[in-house]
Design an enzyme around this catalytic site. Structure first.
Site, PDB file in Angstrom:
ATOM      1  N   LEU A   1       0.828  -1.213   0.000  1.00 56.84           N
ATOM      2  CA  LEU A   1       0.000   0.000   0.000  1.00 56.84           C
ATOM      3  C   LEU A   1       0.866   1.268   0.000  1.00 56.84           C
ATOM      4  CD1 LEU A   1      -2.492  -1.479   2.593  1.00 56.84           C
ATOM      5  CD2 LEU A   1      -3.102  -0.829   0.245  1.00 56.84           C
TER       6      LEU A   1
ATOM      7  N   LYS B   1      15.341  -0.623   5.299  1.00 54.53           N
ATOM      8  CA  LYS B   1      14.973  -0.056   3.986  1.00 54.53           C
ATOM      9  C   LYS B   1      15.335   1.437   3.903  1.00 54.53           C
ATOM     10  CE  LYS B   1      12.373   0.840   0.265  1.00 54.53           C
ATOM     11  NZ  LYS B   1      12.528   0.321  -1.065  1.00 54.53           N
TER      12      LYS B   1
HETATM   13  P1  NAD Z   1       0.730   2.155  -6.455  1.00 53.42           P
HETATM   14  O1  NAD Z   1       0.144   3.477  -6.163  1.00 53.42           O
HETATM   15  O2  NAD Z   1       0.942   1.736  -7.870  1.00 53.42           O
HETATM   16  O3  NAD Z   1      -0.162   1.012  -5.748  1.00 53.42           O
HETATM   17  C1  NAD Z   1      -0.825   1.145  -4.522  1.00 53.42           C
HETATM   18  C2  NAD Z   1      -2.168   0.468  -4.662  1.00 53.42           C
HETATM   19  O4  NAD Z   1      -2.835   0.496  -3.402  1.00 53.42           O
HETATM   20  C3  NAD Z   1      -3.104   1.149  -5.672  1.00 53.42           C
HETATM   21  O5  NAD Z   1      -3.553   0.231  -6.633  1.00 53.42           O
HETATM   22  C4  NAD Z   1      -4.251   1.679  -4.805  1.00 53.42           C
HETATM   23  O6  NAD Z   1      -5.511   1.651  -5.460  1.00 53.42           O
HETATM   24  C5  NAD Z   1      -4.218   0.690  -3.645  1.00 53.42           C
HETATM   25  N1  NAD Z   1      -4.858   1.189  -2.433  1.00 53.42           N
HETATM   26  C6  NAD Z   1      -4.743   2.398  -1.844  1.00 53.42           C
HETATM   27  N2  NAD Z   1      -5.481   2.465  -0.710  1.00 53.42           N
HETATM   28  C7  NAD Z   1      -6.070   1.231  -0.583  1.00 53.42           C
HETATM   29  C8  NAD Z   1      -6.950   0.663   0.381  1.00 53.42           C
HETATM   30  N3  NAD Z   1      -7.378   1.358   1.439  1.00 53.42           N
HETATM   31  N4  NAD Z   1      -7.358  -0.611   0.183  1.00 53.42           N
HETATM   32  C9  NAD Z   1      -6.937  -1.323  -0.877  1.00 53.42           C
HETATM   33  N5  NAD Z   1      -6.122  -0.835  -1.834  1.00 53.42           N
HETATM   34  C10 NAD Z   1      -5.685   0.427  -1.675  1.00 53.42           C
HETATM   35  O7  NAD Z   1       2.105   2.096  -5.628  1.00 53.42           O
HETATM   36  P2  NAD Z   1       3.330   1.063  -5.840  1.00 53.42           P
HETATM   37  O8  NAD Z   1       4.342   1.678  -6.736  1.00 53.42           O
HETATM   38  O9  NAD Z   1       2.783  -0.290  -6.113  1.00 53.42           O
HETATM   39  O10 NAD Z   1       3.963   1.121  -4.368  1.00 53.42           O
HETATM   40  C11 NAD Z   1       3.395   0.406  -3.276  1.00 53.42           C
HETATM   41  C12 NAD Z   1       4.382   0.424  -2.119  1.00 53.42           C
HETATM   42  O11 NAD Z   1       5.623  -0.147  -2.534  1.00 53.42           O
HETATM   43  C13 NAD Z   1       4.715   1.844  -1.617  1.00 53.42           C
HETATM   44  O12 NAD Z   1       4.769   1.811  -0.215  1.00 53.42           O
HETATM   45  C14 NAD Z   1       6.078   2.134  -2.256  1.00 53.42           C
HETATM   46  O13 NAD Z   1       6.839   3.064  -1.512  1.00 53.42           O
HETATM   47  C15 NAD Z   1       6.690   0.737  -2.234  1.00 53.42           C
HETATM   48  N6  NAD Z   1       7.767   0.550  -3.243  1.00 53.42           N
HETATM   49  C16 NAD Z   1       7.562   0.916  -4.542  1.00 53.42           C
HETATM   50  C17 NAD Z   1       8.573   0.702  -5.487  1.00 53.42           C
HETATM   51  C18 NAD Z   1       8.375   1.107  -6.928  1.00 53.42           C
HETATM   52  O14 NAD Z   1       9.367   1.069  -7.705  1.00 53.42           O
HETATM   53  N7  NAD Z   1       7.171   1.440  -7.361  1.00 53.42           N
HETATM   54  C19 NAD Z   1       9.787   0.102  -5.095  1.00 53.42           C
HETATM   55  C20 NAD Z   1       9.941  -0.298  -3.771  1.00 53.42           C
HETATM   56  C21 NAD Z   1       8.914  -0.078  -2.843  1.00 53.42           C
END
Ligand code: NAD
Length: 290
Positions: free
Chosen positions: A64, A168
């Site tokens: 999330l 992290k």
């Molecule tokens: P994203 O915004 O693509 O995905 C998050 C998802 O969560 C969305 O689909 C959203 O609809 C859903 N969401 C939000 N609130 C919700 C709720 N209450 N119930 C259910 N679903 C809900 O983000 P992401 O890039 O997938 O990143 C997710 C996590 O991973 C973050 O914490 C980010 O910091 C971490 N992260 C991302 C990367 C990257 O390269 N994108 C790398 C390492 C870590």
């Protein structure tokens, strides 16, 4: 195993698909209908709420956006809805304090919970080659490992609850500092009349060598292929690096730690992000020296 997966965005979508591919029954939920439909196509079962998805599961995994959402989802829809004893695994990158607070609430209700943030971006999430840094009890770690091994190449126990998040943000603070240092050194070498490739050939086998130079060089055409060769598209967005630096500074304040260089890195990435560079790869910070 029956596994609930909450948050099927850029990262979670690929991760949930890998659990389904490994033969697990994946009960998926996301607020976005498009994300839910994509997960269904990749072998997950779609549910209309997190609490429904958690029914009868052995494990819950979440990916999330931030700590506020993680806390709301676990305290509102997971704890008391998943069967007691199910292992709870939050893979989001969030603040250390919230990770510890939610793990405590979970433990009080009879659930082992771990924080398991990842290293590796969207490509690694799709390929199942993430690195997980895990904070929680020995029992929680052992049970989480059985789930996480299907989504990553390494699963490392970092200690008690919150320590995964601590690892992290310390790692990413170091990465930011290292990238800015690498960019500055290449810019200065060039100003002093050195060809970037020549500087690379020397420094990559000398004491200045680091990952930002030899695996992810910010200078186009130098070192292995990296986002700099693609006009800084793809890779790890500046906006996400800034998010991690803000979490690092919050944690530093709580711990009474004066992160002199980390604070400077945050300041520089904040200015770069504010200039409209949030979506560019974080190595694009070298263009500030143009
Ligand atoms: P994203 O915004 O693509 O995905 C998050 C998802 O969560 C969305 O689909 C959203 O609809 C859903 N969401 C939000 N609130 C919700 C709720 N209450 N119930 C259910 N679903 C809900 O983000 P992401 O890039 O997938 O990143 C997710 C996590 O991973 C973050 O914490 C980010 O910091 C971490 N992260 C991302 C990367 C990257 O390269 N994108 C790398 C390492 C870590």
């Amino acid at each position: 195993m029956k596994i609930a997966f909450i948050g099927l965005g850029n990262m979670g979508g690929g991760m949930a698909a890998n659990l389904a591919k490994a033969g697990h029954e994946v009960r998926a939920f996301d607020l976005s209908e498009a994300a839910l439909a994509a997960a269904k196509e990749k072998g997950c079962e779609a549910f209309t709420s997190a609490s429904e998805a958690c029914k009868g599961v052995d494990a819950v995994v979440s990916m999330l956006p931030n700590g506020g959402i993680v806390k709301a989802v676990y305290t509102g829809d997971v704890i008391g809805h998943a069967p007691e004893g199910a292992v709870l695994i939050d893979c989001s990158t969030i603040d250390v304090s919230t990770a510890r607070e939610v793990a405590e609430a979970a433990a009080a209700a009879g659930y082992p919970m771990v924080d398991a943030p990842v290293s590796g971006g969207i490509a690694a999430a799709d390929a199942g080659t993430l690195t997980f840094m895990v904070g929680g009890s020995d029992e929680g770690f052992k049970r989480a490992e059985e789930v996480l091994k299907h989504m990553g190449k390494a699963v490392i126990h970092a200690g008690d609850a919150g320590n995964g998040q601590a690892a992290k943000i310390c790692n990413n603070m170091l990465l930011a500092v290292q990238m800015i240092g690498t960019a500055e050194a290449f810019a200065m070498a060039q100003k002093l009349g050195l060809d970037p490739q020549t500087f690379y050939d020397i420094s990559s086998v000398s004491s200045g060598q680091c990952w930002s130079m030899t695996s992810y060089c910010p200078v186009p055409g130098v070192g292995p292929t990296s986002p700099s060769d693609n006009d800084y598209q793809g890779g790890f967005a500046t906006g996400l690096m800034l998010k991690d630096l803000k979490l690092a500074m919050e944690a530093a304040e709580t711990a009474g730690m004066n992160t002199r260089i980390g604070a400077k890195a945050k300041e520089l990435y904040e200015a770069f992000d504010a200039d409209g560079n949030g979506a560019r790869d974080f190595s694009a910070i070298i263009t500030e020296y143009d």
